[in-house]
Design a protein around this motif. Structure first.
Motif, short mmCIF file in Angstrom:
data_model
loop_
_atom_site.label_atom_id
_atom_site.label_comp_id
_atom_site.label_asym_id
_atom_site.label_seq_id
_atom_site.Cartn_x
_atom_site.Cartn_y
_atom_site.Cartn_z
N GLU A 20 0.82 -1.21 0.00
CA GLU A 20 0.00 0.00 0.00
C GLU A 20 0.86 1.26 0.00
OE1 GLU A 20 -3.22 0.40 -0.66
OE2 GLU A 20 -3.14 -1.76 -1.02
N THR A 21 2.04 1.19 0.61
CA THR A 21 2.95 2.34 0.57
C THR A 21 3.38 2.62 -0.86
OG1 THR A 21 3.75 1.88 2.80
CG2 THR A 21 5.18 3.22 1.40
N ARG A 27 0.37 6.97 -6.49
CA ARG A 27 -0.73 7.95 -6.61
C ARG A 27 -0.22 9.38 -6.44
NH1 ARG A 27 -3.41 4.09 -3.49
NH2 ARG A 27 -3.19 5.32 -1.60
N ARG A 28 0.76 9.57 -5.58
CA ARG A 28 1.33 10.91 -5.34
C ARG A 28 2.31 11.32 -6.43
NH1 ARG A 28 1.73 13.52 0.22
NH2 ARG A 28 2.75 14.93 -1.20
N GLN A 33 4.48 4.43 -12.07
CA GLN A 33 3.77 3.16 -12.15
C GLN A 33 4.09 2.52 -13.50
OE1 GLN A 33 -0.60 3.01 -12.58
NE2 GLN A 33 -0.54 1.96 -10.61
N PRO A 34 4.63 1.31 -13.48
CA PRO A 34 4.96 0.68 -14.76
C PRO A 34 3.70 0.26 -15.51
CG PRO A 34 5.34 -0.86 -12.97
CD PRO A 34 4.96 0.47 -12.34
#
Length: 137
Positions: A20-21, A27-28, A33-34
Motif C-alpha cells: 500500500e505504501t 498515486r502521489r 507506475q509501470p
C-alpha cells in the motif's frame, strides 16, 4: 536482482515497505507506475526499489513528501543550491522542534517535581496545570 520483472510484492519486500505504501507513492507521483505486461501484471525494475529506498531514507531524515518530491526532481545532484535550500529549511525546522521539545521537557519535569513535593495538595499539580493552562510548555 534483475533489472525488470519484479512484482509489487517483490519491490515491497526489497524496499522494506508495504504494498500500500508503494501504491500511495504511485498515486502521489513519487514513484512511476509501470505499464502492464502481457500477463496483465505490472512489472517493476530495480530502479523502483532504489527510488522507494531514497524516499524512506529522506523521510527518516525528517523530509516531508513534498520536500522529497522536490529532491527527486533534483536527484541528479546538479542544482546544489536548491538542494541546500531544501535541506537548510529542514534543518531549521528540526532545530525549532528540538527547542520546543526541550521546553516541553522542562515543563513536564517541573510538573512532576511539583506533584512529588506537594503530595498532600487536594488536586494534582499536573492536572491543575493542564486545566488551568500553565505552566506553559
Amino acid at each position: 536482482m534483475p533489472n525488470a520483472g519484479l512484482t509489487i510484492g517483490d519491490v515491497a519486500d526489497a524496499a522494506g515497505v508495504g504494498i500500500e505504501t508503494i501504491r500511495y507513492y504511485e498515486r502521489r507521483g513519487l514513484v512511476p507506475q509501470p505499464g502492464k505486461a502481457a500477463g496483465a501484471y505490472r512489472r517493476y525494475g530495480a530502479g523502483h526499489v532504489d527510488r522507494i529506498r531514497f524516499i524512506k531514507r529522506a523521510q527518516a531524515l525528517g523530509f516531508s513528501l513534498e520536500e522529497i518530491e522536490s529532491l527527486l526532481d533534483l536527484e541528479d545532484g546538479a542544482d546544489r543550491r536548491r538542494i541546500r535550500r531544501i535541506a537548510a529549511a529542514r534543518l531549521e525546522d528540526t532545530r525549532r522542534r528540538i527547542t520546543d521539545l526541550k521546553r516541553i521537557e522542562h515543563a513536564l519535569a517541573h510538573l512532576l517535581h511539583e506533584c512529588e513535593t506537594h503530595a498532600k495538595s487536594p488536586r494534582c499539580p499536573i492536572i491543575a496545570a493542564i486545566i488551568d493552562g500553565g505552566p506553559e510548555a
